[in-house]
Design a protein around this motif. Structure first.
Motif, short mmCIF file in Angstrom:
data_model
loop_
_atom_site.label_atom_id
_atom_site.label_comp_id
_atom_site.label_asym_id
_atom_site.label_seq_id
_atom_site.Cartn_x
_atom_site.Cartn_y
_atom_site.Cartn_z
N ASP A 51 0.84 -1.19 0.00
CA ASP A 51 0.00 0.00 0.00
C ASP A 51 0.88 1.25 0.00
O ASP A 51 2.10 1.19 0.15
CB ASP A 51 -0.96 0.00 1.20
N ASP A 52 0.24 2.40 -0.18
CA ASP A 52 0.98 3.66 -0.30
C ASP A 52 1.78 3.98 0.96
O ASP A 52 2.88 4.54 0.87
CB ASP A 52 0.01 4.81 -0.61
N GLU A 53 1.24 3.61 2.10
CA GLU A 53 1.94 3.90 3.36
C GLU A 53 3.26 3.15 3.45
O GLU A 53 4.29 3.71 3.85
CB GLU A 53 1.04 3.54 4.55
N PHE A 54 3.23 1.86 3.05
CA PHE A 54 4.47 1.08 3.12
C PHE A 54 5.45 1.51 2.04
O PHE A 54 6.66 1.57 2.27
CB PHE A 54 4.16 -0.40 2.98
N LEU A 55 4.94 1.83 0.85
CA LEU A 55 5.83 2.34 -0.20
C LEU A 55 6.49 3.65 0.22
O LEU A 55 7.64 3.90 -0.12
CB LEU A 55 5.03 2.54 -1.50
N LYS A 56 5.77 4.46 0.98
CA LYS A 56 6.34 5.70 1.50
C LYS A 56 7.47 5.40 2.47
O LYS A 56 8.51 6.07 2.46
CB LYS A 56 5.26 6.54 2.18
N TRP A 57 7.28 4.38 3.31
CA TRP A 57 8.34 3.99 4.25
C TRP A 57 9.58 3.51 3.49
O TRP A 57 10.71 3.86 3.84
CB TRP A 57 7.84 2.87 5.16
N ILE A 58 9.38 2.72 2.44
CA ILE A 58 10.49 2.25 1.62
C ILE A 58 11.22 3.43 0.98
O ILE A 58 12.45 3.50 0.98
CB ILE A 58 9.98 1.28 0.53
N GLU A 59 10.45 4.37 0.45
CA GLU A 59 11.05 5.56 -0.17
C GLU A 59 11.87 6.34 0.83
O GLU A 59 12.97 6.83 0.52
CB GLU A 59 9.94 6.44 -0.76
N GLU A 60 11.37 6.48 2.04
CA GLU A 60 12.09 7.22 3.07
C GLU A 60 13.43 6.56 3.39
O GLU A 60 14.45 7.25 3.56
CB GLU A 60 11.24 7.30 4.34
N GLN A 61 13.45 5.24 3.46
CA GLN A 61 14.70 4.53 3.76
C GLN A 61 15.70 4.68 2.61
O GLN A 61 16.90 4.84 2.84
CB GLN A 61 14.41 3.05 4.03
N ALA A 62 15.20 4.63 1.37
CA ALA A 62 16.08 4.77 0.21
C ALA A 62 16.68 6.18 0.16
O ALA A 62 17.88 6.35 -0.09
CB ALA A 62 15.30 4.48 -1.06
N LYS A 63 15.86 7.18 0.41
CA LYS A 63 16.35 8.57 0.39
C LYS A 63 17.34 8.82 1.51
O LYS A 63 18.32 9.56 1.34
CB LYS A 63 15.17 9.53 0.48
N ALA B 10 19.37 6.61 2.87
CA ALA B 10 20.63 5.97 2.52
C ALA B 10 21.41 6.84 1.53
O ALA B 10 22.63 7.01 1.67
CB ALA B 10 20.36 4.59 1.91
N LYS B 11 20.70 7.38 0.57
CA LYS B 11 21.35 8.24 -0.44
C LYS B 11 21.90 9.50 0.22
O LYS B 11 23.02 9.93 -0.08
CB LYS B 11 20.35 8.60 -1.53
N ALA B 12 21.13 10.09 1.11
CA ALA B 12 21.58 11.30 1.80
C ALA B 12 22.79 11.03 2.68
O ALA B 12 23.66 11.90 2.84
CB ALA B 12 20.44 11.87 2.65
N ASP B 13 22.88 9.81 3.21
CA ASP B 13 24.00 9.44 4.06
C ASP B 13 25.20 8.94 3.26
O ASP B 13 26.22 8.52 3.84
CB ASP B 13 23.57 8.35 5.05
N GLY B 14 25.09 8.94 1.94
CA GLY B 14 26.19 8.50 1.09
C GLY B 14 26.40 7.00 1.09
O GLY B 14 27.51 6.51 0.86
N LYS B 15 25.32 6.23 1.33
CA LYS B 15 25.43 4.78 1.38
C LYS B 15 24.76 4.13 0.17
O LYS B 15 23.71 4.59 -0.29
CB LYS B 15 24.73 4.24 2.65
N MET B 16 25.38 3.07 -0.36
CA MET B 16 24.71 2.26 -1.36
C MET B 16 23.68 1.40 -0.65
O MET B 16 23.95 0.84 0.41
CB MET B 16 25.70 1.35 -2.10
N MET B 17 22.50 1.28 -1.22
CA MET B 17 21.47 0.43 -0.65
C MET B 17 21.07 -0.64 -1.65
O MET B 17 20.82 -0.34 -2.83
CB MET B 17 20.24 1.24 -0.24
N ILE B 18 21.05 -1.88 -1.20
CA ILE B 18 20.52 -2.99 -1.99
C ILE B 18 19.31 -3.56 -1.25
O ILE B 18 19.16 -3.32 -0.05
CB ILE B 18 21.57 -4.09 -2.24
N ALA B 19 18.46 -4.26 -1.96
CA ALA B 19 17.22 -4.75 -1.34
C ALA B 19 17.14 -6.26 -1.39
O ALA B 19 17.83 -6.92 -2.17
CB ALA B 19 16.02 -4.12 -2.05
N MET B 20 16.26 -6.80 -0.54
CA MET B 20 16.02 -8.24 -0.50
C MET B 20 14.54 -8.47 -0.21
O MET B 20 13.96 -7.84 0.67
CB MET B 20 16.88 -8.90 0.59
N GLU B 21 13.93 -9.36 -0.98
CA GLU B 21 12.53 -9.73 -0.76
C GLU B 21 12.36 -11.20 -1.15
O GLU B 21 13.09 -11.71 -2.00
CB GLU B 21 11.59 -8.87 -1.60
N HIS B 22 11.40 -11.86 -0.57
CA HIS B 22 11.17 -13.27 -0.91
C HIS B 22 10.62 -13.42 -2.32
O HIS B 22 11.09 -14.24 -3.11
CB HIS B 22 10.20 -13.90 0.09
#
Length: 268
Positions: free
Chosen positions: A104-116, A118-130
């Motif tokens: 849902d939009d709320e969870f996608l917003k949480w994902i977006e916040e974590q990605a942003k 990581a980028k702001a902190d200068g970190k590469m982010m990779i993802a994992m899902e089943h």
């Protein structure tokens, strides 16, 4: 299939790995919870005691969740620091309400916040899902349970915010897939299992069998298999090199650059 005893035994095996110095990061999935848990006794299927979604943390909390720098309790999703330069985004599409749900939009917003972040902190982010977000082969797109529902939204949320690589499972299928978002950002599901594990193992097996049974042609077949493996490995290497092309070594944590849309008011 939701059996409580399996969770107990499996978590004990994970503890052994952790005690040996391995870093363990768990993502849960549909088979972990079942409304009709079962087990096999002497080849016969029978009902078994199960667990609820909320109980999963009591079994797997120490494998990524407890040390997470961000945690979404509803989806049992979290962010872990893999190193000083890399973060892992673990996302789960299961909730207490059911499995393989549409994000849902709320969870996608949480994902977006974590990605942003990581980028702001200068970190590469990779993802994992089943669940895969891209079908391993075109035919798998016709199977509803073969991939994440409405995965386009997830891909755009990740790729357009700097996360371009995800590791998935579920279908027991090895493949490499790439898609590009409307903003021009690529999203990869990268194959390395065949080149790095299966083919070298197969080549070794052929060589050993050839020696045991004195079959000389096995050496030629093994060499051919090894050459194929080298070719695939080279292709993977080229792909990786393209990720980092032109980026200084000390900046490679930010190698997956995200294309931003041009502002209509931007001066040329």
């Amino acid at each position: 299939n939701g059996e409580k005893e399996s969770h107990i035994e499996y978590s004990m095996e994970l503890k052994k790995l952790k005690e040996s110095g391995k870093k363990i990061f768990v993502v849960t999935a549909g088979h972990d919870i079942s409304r009709d848990p079962f087990q096999y006794n002497g080849g016969e299927r029978e009902s078994a005691e199960g667990i609820e979604f909320k109980d999963l943390l009591s079994y797997y909390g120490e494998f990524g969740y407890n040390d997470a720098i961000a945690f979404n309790e509803e989806h049992l999703s979290y962010v872990a620091e893999l190193s000083d330069d890399v973060r892992l985004l673990v996302i789960c599409n299961d909730t207490a309400e059911g499995n393989n749900k549409t994000y849902d939009d709320e969870f996608l917003k949480w994902i977006e916040e974590q990605a942003k972040k990581a980028k702001a902190d200068g970190k590469m982010m990779i993802a994992m899902e089943h669940y895969p977000v891209l079908p391993g082969q075109p035919i798998l797109a016709l199977i509803p349970d073969a991939r994440q529902k409405e995965s386009k939204k997830l891909i755009e949320t990740l790729a357009d915010n700097g996360v371009h690589l995800i590791f998935t499972g579920h279908m027991h299928n090895q493949s490499v897939n790439v898609v590009e978002t409307e903003k021009g950002n690529k999203f990869y599901d990268v194959l390395k299992w065949v080149a790095l594990l299966f083919i070298p193992a197969l080549a070794t097996l052929l060589t050993v069998l050839g020696d045991i049974w004195d079959i000389s042609i096995m050496a030629n077949i093994s060499a051919t298999v090894s050459a194929i493996g080298l070719f695939i490995g080279a292709c993977i290497g080229i792909s990786t090199k393209q990720y980092y092309s032109g980026i200084p070594t000390d900046k490679q944590a930010n190698a997956f650059e995200t294309t931003e849309p041009e502002s209509p008011n931007e001066e040329v």
